[in-house]
Motif scaffolding. Sequence first.
Motif, PDB file in Angstrom:
ATOM      1  N   PHE A 290      28.080  67.819  15.937  1.00 14.82           N
ATOM      2  CA  PHE A 290      29.261  67.740  16.800  1.00 14.82           C
ATOM      3  C   PHE A 290      29.050  66.717  17.919  1.00 14.82           C
ATOM      4  N   LEU A 291      27.879  66.746  18.539  1.00 17.38           N
ATOM      5  CA  LEU A 291      27.580  65.795  19.615  1.00 17.38           C
ATOM      6  C   LEU A 291      27.553  64.358  19.088  1.00 17.38           C
ATOM      7  N   VAL A 292      26.993  64.179  17.881  1.00 14.45           N
ATOM      8  CA  VAL A 292      26.965  62.845  17.283  1.00 14.45           C
ATOM      9  C   VAL A 292      28.384  62.369  16.980  1.00 14.45           C
ATOM     10  N   SER A 293      29.243  63.291  16.546  1.00 14.94           N
ATOM     11  CA  SER A 293      30.614  62.917  16.179  1.00 14.94           C
ATOM     12  C   SER A 293      31.408  62.375  17.363  1.00 14.94           C
ATOM     13  N   LEU A 294      31.011  62.725  18.566  1.00 17.69           N
ATOM     14  CA  LEU A 294      31.709  62.236  19.758  1.00 17.69           C
ATOM     15  C   LEU A 294      31.563  60.727  19.925  1.00 17.69           C
ATOM     16  N   THR A 295      30.583  60.142  19.236  1.00 16.80           N
ATOM     17  CA  THR A 295      30.371  58.697  19.339  1.00 16.80           C
ATOM     18  C   THR A 295      31.478  57.901  18.652  1.00 16.80           C
ATOM     19  N   VAL A 296      32.345  58.585  17.873  1.00 16.60           N
ATOM     20  CA  VAL A 296      33.431  57.854  17.211  1.00 16.60           C
ATOM     21  C   VAL A 296      34.372  57.225  18.236  1.00 16.60           C
ATOM     22  N   PHE A 297      34.353  57.757  19.457  1.00 14.73           N
ATOM     23  CA  PHE A 297      35.222  57.216  20.503  1.00 14.73           C
ATOM     24  C   PHE A 297      34.581  56.014  21.210  1.00 14.73           C
ATOM     25  N   ALA A 298      33.319  55.731  20.871  1.00 20.50           N
ATOM     26  CA  ALA A 298      32.626  54.623  21.535  1.00 20.50           C
ATOM     27  C   ALA A 298      33.099  53.272  21.017  1.00 20.50           C
ATOM     28  N   GLN A 299      33.500  53.225  19.758  1.00 18.26           N
ATOM     29  CA  GLN A 299      33.961  51.979  19.155  1.00 18.26           C
ATOM     30  C   GLN A 299      35.453  52.109  18.841  1.00 18.26           C
ATOM     31  N   LYS A 300      36.284  51.419  19.590  1.00 19.90           N
ATOM     32  CA  LYS A 300      37.730  51.512  19.399  1.00 19.90           C
ATOM     33  C   LYS A 300      38.243  50.284  18.660  1.00 19.90           C
ATOM     34  N   PRO A 301      39.332  50.444  17.872  1.00 19.32           N
ATOM     35  CA  PRO A 301      40.076  51.687  17.640  1.00 19.32           C
ATOM     36  C   PRO A 301      39.418  52.521  16.542  1.00 19.32           C
ATOM     37  N   ALA A 302      39.549  53.833  16.627  1.00 22.82           N
ATOM     38  CA  ALA A 302      39.016  54.742  15.624  1.00 22.82           C
ATOM     39  C   ALA A 302      40.172  55.344  14.836  1.00 22.82           C
ATOM     40  N   PRO A 303      40.059  55.415  13.512  1.00 20.10           N
ATOM     41  CA  PRO A 303      41.133  56.029  12.724  1.00 20.10           C
ATOM     42  C   PRO A 303      41.297  57.505  13.071  1.00 20.10           C
ATOM     43  N   LEU A 304      42.476  58.047  12.800  1.00 24.18           N
ATOM     44  CA  LEU A 304      42.793  59.412  13.192  1.00 24.18           C
ATOM     45  C   LEU A 304      41.832  60.429  12.592  1.00 24.18           C
ATOM     46  N   TYR A 305      41.461  60.238  11.313  1.00 22.14           N
ATOM     47  CA  TYR A 305      40.590  61.230  10.680  1.00 22.14           C
ATOM     48  C   TYR A 305      39.237  61.316  11.372  1.00 22.14           C
ATOM     49  N   LEU A 306      38.751  60.184  11.918  1.00 22.65           N
ATOM     50  CA  LEU A 306      37.486  60.202  12.651  1.00 22.65           C
ATOM     51  C   LEU A 306      37.646  60.900  14.002  1.00 22.65           C
ATOM     52  N   LYS A 307      38.800  60.672  14.652  1.00 23.39           N
ATOM     53  CA  LYS A 307      39.050  61.317  15.941  1.00 23.39           C
ATOM     54  C   LYS A 307      39.139  62.838  15.816  1.00 23.39           C
ATOM     55  N   LEU A 308      39.566  63.310  14.650  1.00 26.88           N
ATOM     56  CA  LEU A 308      39.720  64.755  14.441  1.00 26.88           C
ATOM     57  C   LEU A 308      38.423  65.433  14.022  1.00 26.88           C
ATOM     58  N   PHE A 309      37.426  64.653  13.639  1.00 23.72           N
ATOM     59  CA  PHE A 309      36.166  65.244  13.199  1.00 23.72           C
ATOM     60  C   PHE A 309      35.481  66.075  14.284  1.00 23.72           C
ATOM     61  N   PRO A 310      35.423  65.622  15.550  1.00 20.06           N
ATOM     62  CA  PRO A 310      34.823  66.471  16.591  1.00 20.06           C
ATOM     63  C   PRO A 310      35.515  67.822  16.714  1.00 20.06           C
ATOM     64  N   VAL A 311      36.837  67.847  16.575  1.00 17.69           N
ATOM     65  CA  VAL A 311      37.584  69.110  16.636  1.00 17.69           C
ATOM     66  C   VAL A 311      37.191  70.006  15.467  1.00 17.69           C
ATOM     67  N   TYR A 312      37.165  69.423  14.268  1.00 22.42           N
ATOM     68  CA  TYR A 312      36.780  70.177  13.070  1.00 22.42           C
ATOM     69  C   TYR A 312      35.366  70.729  13.190  1.00 22.42           C
ATOM     70  N   LEU A 313      34.435  69.907  13.647  1.00 20.76           N
ATOM     71  CA  LEU A 313      33.037  70.336  13.751  1.00 20.76           C
ATOM     72  C   LEU A 313      32.847  71.395  14.827  1.00 20.76           C
ATOM     73  N   PHE A 314      33.607  71.287  15.919  1.00 24.40           N
ATOM     74  CA  PHE A 314      33.530  72.304  16.963  1.00 24.40           C
ATOM     75  C   PHE A 314      34.043  73.651  16.443  1.00 24.40           C
ATOM     76  N   LEU A 315      35.165  73.626  15.727  1.00 27.27           N
ATOM     77  CA  LEU A 315      35.702  74.856  15.152  1.00 27.27           C
ATOM     78  C   LEU A 315      34.763  75.429  14.091  1.00 27.27           C
ATOM     79  N   SER A 316      34.121  74.537  13.337  1.00 26.08           N
ATOM     80  CA  SER A 316      33.136  74.976  12.338  1.00 26.08           C
ATOM     81  C   SER A 316      31.942  75.653  13.012  1.00 26.08           C
ATOM     82  N   LEU A 317      31.542  75.119  14.160  1.00 26.86           N
ATOM     83  CA  LEU A 317      30.450  75.725  14.931  1.00 26.86           C
ATOM     84  C   LEU A 317      30.845  77.119  15.409  1.00 26.86           C
TER      85      LEU A 317
END
Length: 214
Positions: free
Chosen positions: A14-41
């Motif tokens: 989950f913490l690694v997935s937050l790096t998707v916001f470091a390189q813009k623009p990020a596609p929507l599916y990548l932006k939603l991965f932190p949410v998915y991983l947090f809910l999975s946790l």
Amino acid sequence: MQFSGFDIIQLTLFLVSLTVFAQKPAPLYLKLFPVYLFLSLIDGIVVGYLQSHGRTNTGVANSWGIIEFCFYFFVLRSLIVNVKIKRFILFVIFLFPVLALINLHFQKQVGFNPINFTIGSLITVSFCIYYFFELFQRAESQSLTRLPAFWIATAILFNVVLTFPFFSFISFMTKMPELVYKNIVAIFYVINILTSTLYSIGFLCRIRIRKSIL
């Protein structure tokens, strides 16, 4: 509350997935991965808590499984180019949870639901195979090492294909010997680590490191 090894792996991913916001623009599916991983946790913590207190946790696991497969479908729809296939996947995203919830409602026995898991797995694998077929049919050459979609799809396919036989095996067992249980848990740890590694590459491969000239 005690965290399991799986929770630690999930938290790290989950913490690694937050790096998707470091390189813009990020596609929507990548932006939603932190949410998915947090809910999975959260799902993993709740399931572990219920199990440690001797309470049934399959209801939570079965419900989360439906959400997880729908997220897989959404991600793969975002990766696939063919418009007709994208429309079909959108139809599946709406139909699958309805049929899965109906199946859960009529499930006679408390426990893991193998039907929803089997159907979800087969559909996911089919969409993954089509994505790879479409990817390697493209005329333009591209570096797969810097293609997040490739690593994400590989992680999804790898995880589903490897976990499917074990969940199928578990669903047919009424009582599992302790030695078998420990071996399966160890295998799941390996699968989890390898899957998380593939996901992490997908999250990080977009980041470009600038070399400073002295």
